[in-house]
Design a protein around this motif. Structure first.
Motif, PDB file in Angstrom:
ATOM      1  N   LEU A 111      -2.232  14.775  -2.591  1.00  0.00           N
ATOM      2  CA  LEU A 111      -2.160  13.945  -1.392  1.00  0.00           C
ATOM      3  C   LEU A 111      -0.907  13.093  -1.450  1.00  0.00           C
ATOM      4  O   LEU A 111      -0.688  12.355  -2.414  1.00  0.00           O
ATOM      5  N   ALA A 112      -0.057  13.193  -0.417  1.00  0.00           N
ATOM      6  CA  ALA A 112       1.112  12.331  -0.269  1.00  0.00           C
ATOM      7  C   ALA A 112       0.826  11.310   0.830  1.00  0.00           C
ATOM      8  O   ALA A 112       0.409  11.681   1.929  1.00  0.00           O
ATOM      9  N   VAL A 113       1.043  10.026   0.522  1.00  0.00           N
ATOM     10  CA  VAL A 113       0.756   8.949   1.472  1.00  0.00           C
ATOM     11  C   VAL A 113       2.018   8.129   1.677  1.00  0.00           C
ATOM     12  O   VAL A 113       2.752   7.843   0.716  1.00  0.00           O
ATOM     13  N   ALA A 114       2.267   7.742   2.923  1.00  0.00           N
ATOM     14  CA  ALA A 114       3.418   6.898   3.220  1.00  0.00           C
ATOM     15  C   ALA A 114       3.074   5.921   4.332  1.00  0.00           C
ATOM     16  O   ALA A 114       2.338   6.258   5.262  1.00  0.00           O
ATOM     17  N   GLY A 115       3.604   4.700   4.218  1.00  0.00           N
ATOM     18  CA  GLY A 115       3.524   3.754   5.312  1.00  0.00           C
ATOM     19  C   GLY A 115       4.564   4.096   6.363  1.00  0.00           C
ATOM     20  O   GLY A 115       5.693   4.483   6.034  1.00  0.00           O
ATOM     21  N   THR A 116       4.207   3.963   7.625  1.00  0.00           N
ATOM     22  CA  THR A 116       5.137   4.339   8.692  1.00  0.00           C
ATOM     23  C   THR A 116       6.315   3.382   8.806  1.00  0.00           C
ATOM     24  O   THR A 116       7.316   3.715   9.447  1.00  0.00           O
ATOM     25  N   GLU A 117       6.226   2.201   8.169  1.00  0.00           N
ATOM     26  CA  GLU A 117       7.313   1.220   8.245  1.00  0.00           C
ATOM     27  C   GLU A 117       8.006   1.033   6.896  1.00  0.00           C
ATOM     28  O   GLU A 117       8.662   0.014   6.670  1.00  0.00           O
ATOM     29  N   ASP A 118       7.890   1.997   6.000  1.00  0.00           N
ATOM     30  CA  ASP A 118       8.438   1.850   4.650  1.00  0.00           C
ATOM     31  C   ASP A 118       9.938   2.150   4.644  1.00  0.00           C
ATOM     32  O   ASP A 118      10.346   3.287   4.892  1.00  0.00           O
ATOM     33  N   PRO A 119      10.787   1.156   4.315  1.00  0.00           N
ATOM     34  CA  PRO A 119      12.219   1.412   4.276  1.00  0.00           C
ATOM     35  C   PRO A 119      12.685   2.049   2.969  1.00  0.00           C
ATOM     36  O   PRO A 119      13.800   2.582   2.903  1.00  0.00           O
ATOM     37  N   PHE A 120      11.867   1.977   1.927  1.00  0.00           N
ATOM     38  CA  PHE A 120      12.248   2.523   0.630  1.00  0.00           C
ATOM     39  C   PHE A 120      11.951   4.015   0.525  1.00  0.00           C
ATOM     40  O   PHE A 120      12.794   4.810   0.110  1.00  0.00           O
ATOM     41  N   THR A 121      10.718   4.393   0.831  1.00  0.00           N
ATOM     42  CA  THR A 121      10.314   5.796   0.789  1.00  0.00           C
ATOM     43  C   THR A 121       9.686   6.135   2.136  1.00  0.00           C
ATOM     44  O   THR A 121       8.467   6.028   2.305  1.00  0.00           O
ATOM     45  N   GLY A 133       1.752   1.029  10.487  1.00  0.00           N
ATOM     46  CA  GLY A 133       2.008  -0.395  10.349  1.00  0.00           C
ATOM     47  C   GLY A 133       2.206  -0.883   8.933  1.00  0.00           C
ATOM     48  O   GLY A 133       2.419  -2.079   8.722  1.00  0.00           O
ATOM     49  N   ALA A 134       2.164   0.002   7.952  1.00  0.00           N
ATOM     50  CA  ALA A 134       2.338  -0.395   6.552  1.00  0.00           C
ATOM     51  C   ALA A 134       3.759  -0.103   6.109  1.00  0.00           C
ATOM     52  O   ALA A 134       4.388   0.850   6.576  1.00  0.00           O
ATOM     53  N   ALA A 135       4.252  -0.894   5.188  1.00  0.00           N
ATOM     54  CA  ALA A 135       5.560  -0.664   4.594  1.00  0.00           C
ATOM     55  C   ALA A 135       5.372   0.044   3.251  1.00  0.00           C
ATOM     56  O   ALA A 135       4.756   1.108   3.193  1.00  0.00           O
ATOM     57  N   HIS A 136       5.828  -0.574   2.151  1.00  0.00           N
ATOM     58  CA  HIS A 136       5.874   0.126   0.865  1.00  0.00           C
ATOM     59  C   HIS A 136       4.557   0.059   0.094  1.00  0.00           C
ATOM     60  O   HIS A 136       4.411   0.743  -0.912  1.00  0.00           O
ATOM     61  N   LEU A 137       3.606  -0.737   0.553  1.00  0.00           N
ATOM     62  CA  LEU A 137       2.348  -0.907  -0.179  1.00  0.00           C
ATOM     63  C   LEU A 137       1.152  -0.644   0.735  1.00  0.00           C
ATOM     64  O   LEU A 137       0.336  -1.528   1.009  1.00  0.00           O
ATOM     65  N   PRO A 138       1.007   0.586   1.211  1.00  0.00           N
ATOM     66  CA  PRO A 138      -0.064   0.869   2.173  1.00  0.00           C
ATOM     67  C   PRO A 138      -1.459   0.615   1.624  1.00  0.00           C
ATOM     68  O   PRO A 138      -2.367   0.286   2.387  1.00  0.00           O
TER      69      PRO A 138
END
Length: 281
Positions: free
Chosen positions: A212-222, A244-249
């Protein structure tokens, strides 16, 4: 809080939930420059649902032994394997966020037979670029010279999204406090080690477990594109975007993150690896 003496260091960790469960145990690896408390929402929820969850402070972070120099990802991965050995656990669903995701990939590269499922949150698979290696080396030098405070305040708004900061200020406070408390020597050693990380993509292509790959839609790093690369790289991998999450969803939107993690655990419990390396129901 239990501690483990292994590989010449002391590792602090949490071991929550029942010791015997139908599903595999879950090992969660924190990112940089955080500690095991970044997984507290998942630890509490999974334990309450009857899962065993092991969450260590990595060497150099939290309440574990701090060593300077350079700490490659393989050191973190071998620490995790030694902790599972100490607990008598042959395998686990292994998950990590950011640097923790890179450690989870390295764990899979070194010990694929011990991985029942793989969670890669806010994680990037391609190896480090020359520019990235230079940036990490410069940041390591800066943290040793200045401490964590300036860096922590600079990156907070990228670690935690604007919506989270407005609606859940305590999350941002927690993230800032973790960064401020991180030992500069441990953080610098990890940065130098990440600059040398091996390419995990060949082993990921051979993954024979649910991923499972998870990403925040507002993450500027990844950004989400990094998670899509993992999904496209790994046969059968799933992608989850956390709005609505950045780097720590996992901290910003646990109500969106946790169901995906629970589904991964369910997949891992329901599948087995066949002799040819594929996943069989």
């Amino acid at each position: 809080m239990p501690t483990a003496s292994l590989r010449g260091i002391t590792l602090a960790y949490d071991d929550a939930g029942p010791r015997r469960t139908a599903a595999p145990p879950v090992l969660l690896v924190h990112g940089h420059p955080f500690d095991r408390t970044m997984w507290r929402p998942q630890t509490e929820r999974l334990a309450a649902a009857g899962h065993r969850v092991i969450v260590p402070d990595l060497r150099g972070y939290g309440e574990s032994t701090v060593r300077g120099g350079t700490c490659p990802l393989s050191e973190f991965a071998r620490d995790a394997a030694a902790l599972l050995d100490l607990l008598g656990l042959p395998g686990a669903v292994v998950g990590g966020l950011s640097m923790g995701g890179q450690i989870a990939m390295e764990f899979h590269r070194l010990f694929p037979e011990r991985v029942r499922g793989l969670l890669l949150a806010a994680a990037s698979a391609p190896p480090e670029t020359p520019e990235g290696r230079a940036r990490r080396a410069a940041m390591a030098d800066r943290l040793l010279a200045e401490g964590m405070a300036g860096y922590a305040r600079e990156v907070l708004d990228s670690m935690v999204g604007a919506r989270t900061r407005a609606e859940r200020p305590r999350v941002a406070e927690h993230v800032l406090n973790m960064m401020l408390a991180a030992p500069p020597e441990g953080a610098a050693a990890a940065l130098r080690g990440r600059a040398l990380r091996p390419d995990p993509r060949p082993s990921l292509r051979r993954a024979a477990v649910p991923v499972l790959a998870v990403a925040g839609t507002e993450d500027p790093f990844t950004p989400l594109a990094d998670a899509r690369l993992i999904r496209d790289l790994v046969p059968g991998a799933r992608l989850a975007a956390v709005p609505g999450a950045a780097h720590l969803p996992n901290l910003e939107r646990p109500e969106d993150f946790d169901p995906h993690l629970e589904a991964l655990i369910g997949e891992a419990a329901a599948h087995r690896t066949a002799p040819d390396g594929t996943i069989a129901p």
